[in-house]
Design a protein around this motif. Structure first.
Motif, PDB file in Angstrom:
ATOM      1  N   LEU A  33       1.044  -0.976   0.091  1.00 40.81           N
ATOM      2  CA  LEU A  33      -0.246   0.044   0.052  1.00 40.81           C
ATOM      3  C   LEU A  33       0.859   1.340  -0.279  1.00 40.81           C
ATOM      4  CD1 LEU A  33      -2.678   0.831   0.543  1.00 40.81           C
ATOM      5  CD2 LEU A  33      -2.550   0.717   3.046  1.00 40.81           C
ATOM      6  N   CYS A  34       1.671   1.510   0.789  1.00 38.29           N
ATOM      7  CA  CYS A  34       2.254   1.794   1.181  1.00 38.29           C
ATOM      8  C   CYS A  34       4.154   2.078   1.663  1.00 38.29           C
ATOM      9  CB  CYS A  34       2.230   3.745   1.597  1.00 38.29           C
ATOM     10  SG  CYS A  34       2.563   3.165   3.504  1.00 38.29           S
ATOM     11  N   GLU A  35       5.327   2.545   1.291  1.00 43.84           N
ATOM     12  CA  GLU A  35       6.660   2.387   2.132  1.00 43.84           C
ATOM     13  C   GLU A  35       6.109   3.187   2.262  1.00 43.84           C
ATOM     14  OE1 GLU A  35       9.785   0.170  -0.323  1.00 43.84           O
ATOM     15  OE2 GLU A  35       8.824   1.772  -2.124  1.00 43.84           O
ATOM     16  N   ILE A  36       6.974   2.850   3.579  1.00 49.79           N
ATOM     17  CA  ILE A  36       7.597   3.728   5.513  1.00 49.79           C
ATOM     18  C   ILE A  36       8.979   3.285   5.772  1.00 49.79           C
ATOM     19  CG2 ILE A  36       4.667   3.677   6.273  1.00 49.79           C
ATOM     20  CD1 ILE A  36       5.199   2.102   8.271  1.00 49.79           C
ATOM     21  N   SER A  37       9.595   4.382   7.215  1.00 52.18           N
ATOM     22  CA  SER A  37      10.550   3.676   7.784  1.00 52.18           C
ATOM     23  C   SER A  37      10.254   4.269   8.816  1.00 52.18           C
ATOM     24  CB  SER A  37      11.624   4.617   6.958  1.00 52.18           C
ATOM     25  OG  SER A  37      11.121   6.130   6.632  1.00 52.18           O
ATOM     26  N   VAL A  38      11.224   3.913   9.928  1.00 57.10           N
ATOM     27  CA  VAL A  38      11.092   3.776  11.412  1.00 57.10           C
ATOM     28  C   VAL A  38      12.229   4.273  11.697  1.00 57.10           C
ATOM     29  CG1 VAL A  38      10.811   4.103  13.923  1.00 57.10           C
ATOM     30  CG2 VAL A  38       8.877   3.165  11.926  1.00 57.10           C
ATOM     31  N   ILE A  39      12.553   5.274  12.050  1.00 53.69           N
ATOM     32  CA  ILE A  39      14.763   5.939  12.555  1.00 53.69           C
ATOM     33  C   ILE A  39      14.326   5.328  13.801  1.00 53.69           C
ATOM     34  CG2 ILE A  39      16.194   7.911  13.277  1.00 53.69           C
ATOM     35  CD1 ILE A  39      15.351   7.164  10.230  1.00 53.69           C
ATOM     36  N   GLY A  40      15.533   4.054  14.851  1.00 57.17           N
ATOM     37  CA  GLY A  40      15.334   3.556  15.778  1.00 57.17           C
ATOM     38  C   GLY A  40      16.889   4.020  16.318  1.00 57.17           C
ATOM     39  N   ALA A  41      17.092   3.940  17.620  1.00 57.43           N
ATOM     40  CA  ALA A  41      18.429   4.597  18.264  1.00 57.43           C
ATOM     41  C   ALA A  41      17.745   3.345  19.180  1.00 57.43           C
ATOM     42  CB  ALA A  41      17.844   6.283  18.985  1.00 57.43           C
ATOM     43  N   ARG A  42      19.310   3.445  19.590  1.00 58.22           N
ATOM     44  CA  ARG A  42      19.670   2.294  20.716  1.00 58.22           C
ATOM     45  C   ARG A  42      20.645   2.994  21.366  1.00 58.22           C
ATOM     46  NH1 ARG A  42      22.220  -1.696  22.421  1.00 58.22           N
ATOM     47  NH2 ARG A  42      21.426  -3.017  24.508  1.00 58.22           N
ATOM     48  N   SER A  43      20.946   2.865  22.385  1.00 56.31           N
ATOM     49  CA  SER A  43      22.359   3.031  23.405  1.00 56.31           C
ATOM     50  C   SER A  43      23.277   2.717  23.535  1.00 56.31           C
ATOM     51  CB  SER A  43      21.725   4.712  24.959  1.00 56.31           C
ATOM     52  OG  SER A  43      21.779   3.481  25.322  1.00 56.31           O
ATOM     53  N   THR A  44      24.540   3.148  24.025  1.00 60.05           N
ATOM     54  CA  THR A  44      25.442   1.828  24.049  1.00 60.05           C
ATOM     55  C   THR A  44      25.105   1.339  25.854  1.00 60.05           C
ATOM     56  OG1 THR A  44      26.987   3.468  24.981  1.00 60.05           O
ATOM     57  CG2 THR A  44      27.298   3.375  23.046  1.00 60.05           C
ATOM     58  N   LYS A  45      24.544   2.253  26.784  1.00 59.24           N
ATOM     59  CA  LYS A  45      23.449   1.530  27.775  1.00 59.24           C
ATOM     60  C   LYS A  45      21.945   0.534  27.561  1.00 59.24           C
ATOM     61  CE  LYS A  45      26.270   4.282  30.026  1.00 59.24           C
ATOM     62  NZ  LYS A  45      26.495   5.631  30.645  1.00 59.24           N
ATOM     63  N   GLY A  46      21.794   1.216  26.188  1.00 61.61           N
ATOM     64  CA  GLY A  46      20.443  -0.235  26.219  1.00 61.61           C
ATOM     65  C   GLY A  46      19.220   0.755  26.304  1.00 61.61           C
ATOM     66  N   GLU A  47      19.156   1.786  26.040  1.00 62.92           N
ATOM     67  CA  GLU A  47      18.689   2.561  25.920  1.00 62.92           C
ATOM     68  C   GLU A  47      17.400   2.816  24.419  1.00 62.92           C
ATOM     69  OE1 GLU A  47      16.031   7.139  26.828  1.00 62.92           O
ATOM     70  OE2 GLU A  47      18.697   7.020  27.095  1.00 62.92           O
ATOM     71  N   ILE A  48      17.108   2.923  24.373  1.00 62.24           N
ATOM     72  CA  ILE A  48      15.916   2.768  23.402  1.00 62.24           C
ATOM     73  C   ILE A  48      14.257   3.686  23.341  1.00 62.24           C
ATOM     74  CG2 ILE A  48      14.755   1.078  21.442  1.00 62.24           C
ATOM     75  CD1 ILE A  48      16.656  -0.923  22.187  1.00 62.24           C
ATOM     76  N   ALA A  49      14.417   4.594  21.618  1.00 58.71           N
ATOM     77  CA  ALA A  49      13.610   5.191  21.311  1.00 58.71           C
ATOM     78  C   ALA A  49      13.829   4.982  20.036  1.00 58.71           C
ATOM     79  CB  ALA A  49      14.480   6.662  21.701  1.00 58.71           C
ATOM     80  N   VAL A  50      12.671   5.170  19.738  1.00 57.67           N
ATOM     81  CA  VAL A  50      11.909   5.364  17.938  1.00 57.67           C
ATOM     82  C   VAL A  50      11.591   6.314  17.323  1.00 57.67           C
ATOM     83  CG1 VAL A  50      12.086   2.452  18.302  1.00 57.67           C
ATOM     84  CG2 VAL A  50      10.233   4.224  18.327  1.00 57.67           C
ATOM     85  N   TYR A  51      11.311   7.118  16.489  1.00 64.12           N
ATOM     86  CA  TYR A  51      10.695   8.732  15.947  1.00 64.12           C
ATOM     87  C   TYR A  51       9.534   7.693  15.465  1.00 64.12           C
ATOM     88  CZ  TYR A  51      14.923  11.322  16.384  1.00 64.12           C
ATOM     89  OH  TYR A  51      15.899  11.829  16.716  1.00 64.12           O
ATOM     90  N   SER A  52       8.320   8.277  15.053  1.00 64.67           N
ATOM     91  CA  SER A  52       7.473   8.127  14.411  1.00 64.67           C
ATOM     92  C   SER A  52       7.403   7.399  13.391  1.00 64.67           C
ATOM     93  CB  SER A  52       6.248   9.527  14.500  1.00 64.67           C
ATOM     94  OG  SER A  52       6.240   9.925  15.413  1.00 64.67           O
ATOM     95  N   PRO A  53       6.381   6.294  12.557  1.00 70.88           N
ATOM     96  CA  PRO A  53       7.121   6.733  11.146  1.00 70.88           C
ATOM     97  C   PRO A  53       7.366   7.305   9.893  1.00 70.88           C
ATOM     98  CG  PRO A  53       5.471   4.645  12.132  1.00 70.88           C
ATOM     99  CD  PRO A  53       5.339   5.788  13.027  1.00 70.88           C
ATOM    100  N   VAL A  54       7.385   7.686   9.118  1.00 69.08           N
ATOM    101  CA  VAL A  54       7.821   8.289   8.122  1.00 69.08           C
ATOM    102  C   VAL A  54       6.920   8.071   7.121  1.00 69.08           C
ATOM    103  CG1 VAL A  54       9.130  10.324   8.754  1.00 69.08           C
ATOM    104  CG2 VAL A  54      10.190   8.619   7.255  1.00 69.08           C
TER     105      VAL A  54
END
Ligand code: ATP
Ligand code: MG
Length: 383
Positions: free
Chosen positions: A185-206
Motif C-alpha cells: 500500500l505504501c512504504e514507510i520507515s522508522v528511525i530507531g536509536a539504541r544507546s550503548t547503555k541499552g536505552e531505546i527510542a524510536v521516531y514516528s513512522p514516515v
C-alpha cells in the motif's frame, strides 16, 4: 571527557553528523572522516579528512589511530578491518552488525530468525536453481544482489518466465537471492536509536515516496492508521533489540493492503528518511546517533511539527561543476545543500524540508507546496 570521533564516509550524512558534533563540544572535540573524495561534504563542514577508500584496511587503521570512537555513515566499510581494531577504541554499531547488514540475504535471515516479519526469501545458487525456486513465489518476484547495492541498482523484478535468464545474467557471478514481491500500500520507515547503555527510542513512522528507485520525498507523519503506526514502532523496537547495536538505524518497511507491516531492509546508520528531524523533531537523528554511541541519555523523539523532506537530485541532463541551487527559503522552508562540487544525473545534491511551523496539520498542502518548490528549482553552474 570529550572524544575524537572518527566517521567512515564523509558524504552528506557525515556532514550532518559533523554539524551535530560541533553542537556538542563538551562531548566531542574533533571529527575525522575517511572518504575518497578530496574536500568531501563533511570536510567542508569542518571535519578533518583522511583521503582513502572505505574498504582500504590501512586507511581504516589510520582512522582508528587518530580516533577514540568510530562510527560510519555508509555500509561499505571493511568489516574485517573494523573487527581487527581493539579496545579502547569503540566502534558503533559493531562490525558484527555491519557484517550481517552488508549481506542482504544474511540480514533477512537474521530478521526472520528474530521473528521480525519479512517477505519470503530464498538463496539462489544458479540459473536452474532460480527457475525452480521462482515457482514457489510466482510472478512478479524480486531478484536481489546480496551485497553492495543501493538506490535499487541491485534489484531486478522478474515479471514473466522469459526474464529469468536476463535477470540472472545481469548480476554476473555475484551472489543473489530471491524475494517474494510485496504488493504494498505504501512504504514507510522508522528511525530507531539504541544507546550503548541499552536505552531505546524510536521516531514516528514516515512515508517514503520513491521515483526510479530513489527516495524523492519523506512525509512525516506517514499517512497510515494508528494501528499500522503502532505496529511499525513495535517492530522497530524489536529490530533494535535483536541487533543489540548502538546508534541510529533506519528501518525500511512495507505496509500491505491488509495492514501488515513487513521489514524491507535496515541501514545501521542515520538515514535519508530521517532528515526531516532536523527541523521537525525534538532531537535530530544526527544528534541522536551521537548521543547513542556516546552512551548519553537519548533525546526526545516527539514530532513537534508535521514536515515533508524532498531530495534535490541532479537533473538527468546536467553534469559538471555546480556552485549552488536556487531555492527560496521562505517561512518554514529549510534548504540543506551538500556542497558537492560535481553535479551528476540523479546524484543527491541536497534536500529541503517544508515544515508546518503554524501547526495547521494539513499534510497534503505541505506535500503540494514541496512539489511546487521542487519544480521551481534551478542550479547555478560554475563558469
Ligand atoms: P535504497 O538504497 O534506496 O534503500 P536498495 O538498493 O537497498 O535501495 P531495496 O531497499 O531493497 O534496495 O529496494 C529498493 C526499492 O525496491 C524499495 O524501496 C521498494 O520500492 C522496491 N522493492 C524492494 N524489494 C521489494 C519487494 N520484495 N517487493 C516489492 N517491492 C520491492
Ligand atoms: Mg532500500
Amino acid at each position: 571527557m570529550n572524544k575524537i570521533l572518527g566517521i567512515i564516509g564523509g558524504g552528506q550524512l557525515g556532514m550532518m553528523l559533523t554539524e551535530a558534533a560541533k553542537q556538542m563540544p563538551e562531548h566531542i572535540s574533533e571529527v575525522i572522516v575517511l572518504d575518497p573524495n578530496v574536500n568531501c561534504p563533511a570536510a567542508k563542514a569542518g571535519a578533518k579528512q583522511i583521503v582513502g577508500n572505505f574498504s582500504d584496511k590501512n586507511a581504516i587503521v589510520e582512522l582508528s589511530l587518530q580516533s577514540d570512537i568510530i562510527t560510519y555513515e555508509i555500509e561499505s566499510g571493511d568489516a574485517d578491518a573494523l573487527m581487527s581494531i581493539k579496545e579502547p577504541i569503540t566502534i558503533n554499531p559493531s562490525p558484527e552488525i555491519l557484517r550481517i547488514v552488508q549481506d542482504k540475504y544474511l540480514q533477512k535471515k537474521f530478521l526472520d530468525e528474530n521473528k521480525i516479519p519479512v517477505t519470503d526469501f530464498v538463496p539462489i545458487s544458479s540459473e536452474p536453481d532460480l527457475e525452480q525456486k521462482i515457482l514457489q513465489f510466482g510472478y512478479p518476484a524480486m531478484l536481489k544482489l546480496r551485497r553492495g547495492a543501493y538506490d535499487g541498482r541491485g534489484n531486478y523484478k522478474i515479471e514473466v518466465p522469459g526474464q529469468i535468464a536476463q535477470g540472472y545474467s545481469r548480476f554476473g557471478s555475484n551472489p543473489v537471492f530471491l524475494e517474494k514481491h510485496v504488493d504494498f500500500l505504501c512504504e514507510i520507515s522508522v528511525i530507531g536509536a539504541r544507546s550503548t547503555k541499552g536505552e531505546i527510542a524510536v521516531y514516528s513512522p514516515v512515508e517514503n515516496i520513491h521515483e526510479e528507485n530513489i527516495l524523492r520525498m519523506s512525509i512525516a507523519p506517514a499517512r497510515i492508521t494508528k494501528r499500522v503506526s503502532e505496529q511499525a514502532e513495535q517492530i522497530a523496537r524489536k529490530v533494535m533489540n535483536a541487533f543489540q547495536g548502538s546508534g541510529v538505524f533506519g528501518i525500511e518497511m512495507f505496509v500491505t493492503h491488509d495492514e501488515r507491516v513487513l521489514v524491507n531492509e535496515i541501514a545501521p546508520r542515520v538515514h535519508n528518511s530521517g532528515h526531516h528531524t532536523l527541523q521537525s523533531s525534538a532531537t535530530s537523528q544526527f544528534e541522536q546517533h551521537l548521543r547513542a554511541i556516546l552512551g548519553l541519555k537519548l533525546g526526545k523523539t516527539d514530532l513537534l511539527h508535521y514536515a515533508v523532506m524532498s531530495n534535490i537530485l541532479g537533473p538527468k541532463d546536467l553534469k559538471g561543476r555546480c556552485e549552488s541551487v536556487n531555492l527560496e527559503q521562505t517561512e518554514g522552508v529549510y534548504l540543506k545543500w551538500y556542497k558537492k562540487d560535481e553535479i551528476k544525473p540523479l546524484r543527491k545534491m541536497g534536500h529541503f524540508n517544508v515544515v508546518d511551523i503554524n501547526d495547521t496539520r494539513k499534510i497534503d498542502s505541505l506535500i503540494s507546496r514541496s512539489d511546487e518548490i521542487r519544480k521551481s528549482i534551478s542550479f547555478t553552474m560554475e563558469r
